[in-house]
Design a protein around this motif. Structure first.
Motif, mmCIF file in Angstrom:
data_model
loop_
_atom_site.group_PDB
_atom_site.id
_atom_site.type_symbol
_atom_site.label_atom_id
_atom_site.label_comp_id
_atom_site.label_asym_id
_atom_site.label_seq_id
_atom_site.Cartn_x
_atom_site.Cartn_y
_atom_site.Cartn_z
ATOM 1 N N PRO A 1 11.181 3.777 -22.664
ATOM 2 C CA PRO A 1 10.195 2.887 -23.284
ATOM 3 C C PRO A 1 8.822 3.557 -23.343
ATOM 4 C CG PRO A 1 11.487 1.714 -21.642
ATOM 5 C CD PRO A 1 11.836 3.177 -21.510
ATOM 6 N N LEU A 2 8.143 3.383 -24.464
ATOM 7 C CA LEU A 2 6.794 3.904 -24.663
ATOM 8 C C LEU A 2 5.910 2.721 -24.998
ATOM 9 C CD1 LEU A 2 4.741 6.209 -25.043
ATOM 10 C CD2 LEU A 2 5.607 6.487 -27.377
ATOM 11 N N TRP A 3 5.047 2.362 -24.055
ATOM 12 C CA TRP A 3 4.179 1.194 -24.220
ATOM 13 C C TRP A 3 2.768 1.650 -24.528
ATOM 14 C CZ3 TRP A 3 6.307 0.412 -18.810
ATOM 15 C CH2 TRP A 3 7.565 -0.164 -18.854
ATOM 16 N N TRP A 4 2.171 1.058 -25.539
ATOM 17 C CA TRP A 4 0.773 1.325 -25.877
ATOM 18 C C TRP A 4 -0.072 0.232 -25.252
ATOM 19 C CZ3 TRP A 4 -1.255 5.580 -28.105
ATOM 20 C CH2 TRP A 4 -0.347 6.501 -28.640
ATOM 21 N N GLY A 5 -0.547 0.482 -24.055
ATOM 22 C CA GLY A 5 -1.376 -0.467 -23.315
ATOM 23 C C GLY A 5 -0.548 -1.304 -22.361
ATOM 24 N N VAL A 6 -1.209 -1.803 -21.336
ATOM 25 C CA VAL A 6 -0.498 -2.583 -20.326
ATOM 26 C C VAL A 6 -0.051 -3.943 -20.862
ATOM 27 C CG1 VAL A 6 -1.507 -1.392 -18.339
ATOM 28 C CG2 VAL A 6 -2.673 -3.394 -19.309
ATOM 29 N N ASP A 7 -0.662 -4.418 -21.928
ATOM 30 C CA ASP A 7 -0.219 -5.688 -22.519
ATOM 31 C C ASP A 7 1.173 -5.568 -23.136
ATOM 32 O OD1 ASP A 7 -2.581 -6.889 -21.762
ATOM 33 O OD2 ASP A 7 -3.544 -6.624 -23.717
ATOM 34 N N ALA A 8 1.612 -4.349 -23.420
ATOM 35 C CA ALA A 8 2.933 -4.135 -24.017
ATOM 36 C C ALA A 8 4.044 -4.034 -22.970
ATOM 37 C CB ALA A 8 2.915 -2.870 -24.872
ATOM 38 N N VAL A 9 3.672 -3.962 -21.691
ATOM 39 C CA VAL A 9 4.671 -3.878 -20.623
ATOM 40 C C VAL A 9 5.385 -5.225 -20.535
ATOM 41 C CG1 VAL A 9 5.041 -3.511 -18.144
ATOM 42 C CG2 VAL A 9 3.274 -2.187 -19.372
ATOM 43 N N PRO A 10 6.716 -5.224 -20.598
ATOM 44 C CA PRO A 10 7.441 -6.500 -20.528
ATOM 45 C C PRO A 10 7.174 -7.234 -19.218
ATOM 46 C CG PRO A 10 8.912 -4.705 -21.171
ATOM 47 C CD PRO A 10 7.611 -4.076 -20.761
ATOM 48 N N ASP A 11 7.050 -8.545 -19.296
ATOM 49 C CA ASP A 11 6.817 -9.352 -18.099
ATOM 50 C C ASP A 11 7.912 -9.150 -17.066
ATOM 51 O OD1 ASP A 11 4.491 -10.411 -19.176
ATOM 52 O OD2 ASP A 11 5.508 -12.179 -19.990
ATOM 53 N N SER A 12 9.104 -8.859 -17.524
ATOM 54 C CA SER A 12 10.260 -8.707 -16.637
ATOM 55 C C SER A 12 10.329 -7.325 -15.986
ATOM 56 C CB SER A 12 11.551 -8.945 -17.425
ATOM 57 O OG SER A 12 11.667 -7.966 -18.461
ATOM 58 N N PHE A 13 9.373 -6.449 -16.261
ATOM 59 C CA PHE A 13 9.485 -5.067 -15.794
ATOM 60 C C PHE A 13 9.492 -4.959 -14.268
ATOM 61 C CE2 PHE A 13 7.831 -0.804 -14.813
ATOM 62 C CZ PHE A 13 8.900 -0.077 -15.294
ATOM 63 N N GLY A 14 8.603 -5.636 -13.591
ATOM 64 C CA GLY A 14 8.622 -5.626 -12.135
ATOM 65 C C GLY A 14 7.872 -4.481 -11.498
ATOM 66 N N PRO A 15 7.950 -4.368 -10.171
ATOM 67 C CA PRO A 15 7.196 -3.322 -9.471
ATOM 68 C C PRO A 15 7.708 -1.928 -9.829
ATOM 69 C CG PRO A 15 8.624 -4.498 -7.939
ATOM 70 C CD PRO A 15 8.728 -5.198 -9.264
ATOM 71 N N CYS A 16 6.810 -0.933 -9.684
ATOM 72 C CA CYS A 16 7.160 0.432 -10.054
ATOM 73 C C CYS A 16 6.276 1.416 -9.314
ATOM 74 C CB CYS A 16 7.003 0.633 -11.560
ATOM 75 S SG CYS A 16 5.320 0.394 -12.153
ATOM 76 N N VAL A 17 6.608 2.674 -9.465
ATOM 77 C CA VAL A 17 5.777 3.769 -8.998
ATOM 78 C C VAL A 17 5.091 4.335 -10.233
ATOM 79 C CG1 VAL A 17 5.756 6.041 -7.907
ATOM 80 C CG2 VAL A 17 7.349 4.278 -7.097
ATOM 81 N N VAL A 18 3.786 4.497 -10.161
ATOM 82 C CA VAL A 18 3.006 4.972 -11.307
ATOM 83 C C VAL A 18 2.416 6.340 -10.980
ATOM 84 C CG1 VAL A 18 1.034 4.509 -12.823
ATOM 85 C CG2 VAL A 18 2.390 2.601 -11.925
ATOM 86 N N THR A 19 2.534 7.274 -11.902
ATOM 87 C CA THR A 19 1.806 8.526 -11.794
ATOM 88 C C THR A 19 0.825 8.583 -12.958
ATOM 89 O OG1 THR A 19 1.946 10.921 -11.500
ATOM 90 C CG2 THR A 19 3.602 9.920 -12.959
ATOM 91 N N VAL A 20 -0.410 8.955 -12.664
ATOM 92 C CA VAL A 20 -1.507 8.844 -13.629
ATOM 93 C C VAL A 20 -2.069 10.217 -13.968
ATOM 94 C CG1 VAL A 20 -3.750 7.770 -14.108
ATOM 95 C CG2 VAL A 20 -2.157 6.663 -12.516
ATOM 96 N N GLY A 21 -2.270 10.449 -15.272
ATOM 97 C CA GLY A 21 -2.915 11.681 -15.711
ATOM 98 C C GLY A 21 -2.834 11.822 -17.205
#
Length: 165
Positions: free
Chosen positions: A18-38
């Motif tokens: 999945p490629l989401w443009w912005g956090v508003d595009a993240v599905p509500d059902s996605f749930g907790p995750c590990v994020v790497t930022v850069g």
């Protein structure tokens, strides 16, 4: 016609996530995750180390890994004198991230408004609320928030309050 000429052209398969443009595009059902930022402009060896570490944390916690990247390059928006030539398109970054084992990619449009957010606002709105981060993996020289006010120590402190490590 030779046998080789008759064989159908093989199209290399490209990993798709999945490629989401912005956090508003993240599905509500996605749930907790590990994020790497850069920026992850080329997914080079240094980037792979971050992704590999995020994957290890994700495996240990049974969580998916999200690569959070920016477009355009932050230095371009901030007017920093730096080479910001695009090494890869966002789509190609997503392909490279998928090949490295990332489960999803979220792209934030880097704007003056995003650049003006405080570290607290970024950690709360993007990482905690937007992506549901349970853990965040960044490089040692990571900075974030308006005027790069936040660093790894700031992120760790904020994470304690927002529920991520």
């Amino acid at each position: 016609m030779t046998a080789a000429a008759q064989a159908p052209e093989r199209i290399p398969s490209r990993p798709v996530v999945p490629l989401w443009w912005g956090v508003d595009a993240v599905p509500d059902s996605f749930g907790p995750c590990v994020v790497t930022v850069g920026v992850f402009d080329g997914v080079h060896r240094g980037h792979r180390r971050l992704i590999d570490h995020a994957r290890a944390v994700g495996r240990a916690r049974g969580l998916p890994v999200v690569l959070l990247t920016f477009d355009p390059h932050p230095a371009r928006v901030l007017g920093i004198d730096r080479d910001t030539a695009v090494l890869t398109t966002v789509d190609r970054r997503a392909e490279l991230a998928a090949a490295a084992g990332v489960d999803a990619v979220c792209v934030l449009r880097f704007t003056a408004g995003l650049a003006a957010r405080t570290p607290d606002e970024f950690a709360r709105d993007v990482l905690a609320r937007g992506l549901g981060a349970a853990a965040v993996v960044v490089g040692a020289n990571f900075t974030f928030g308006a005027r790069a006010a936040g660093d790894v120590t700031t992120l760790a402190t904020l994470g304690t309050g927002f529920g991520f490590s």
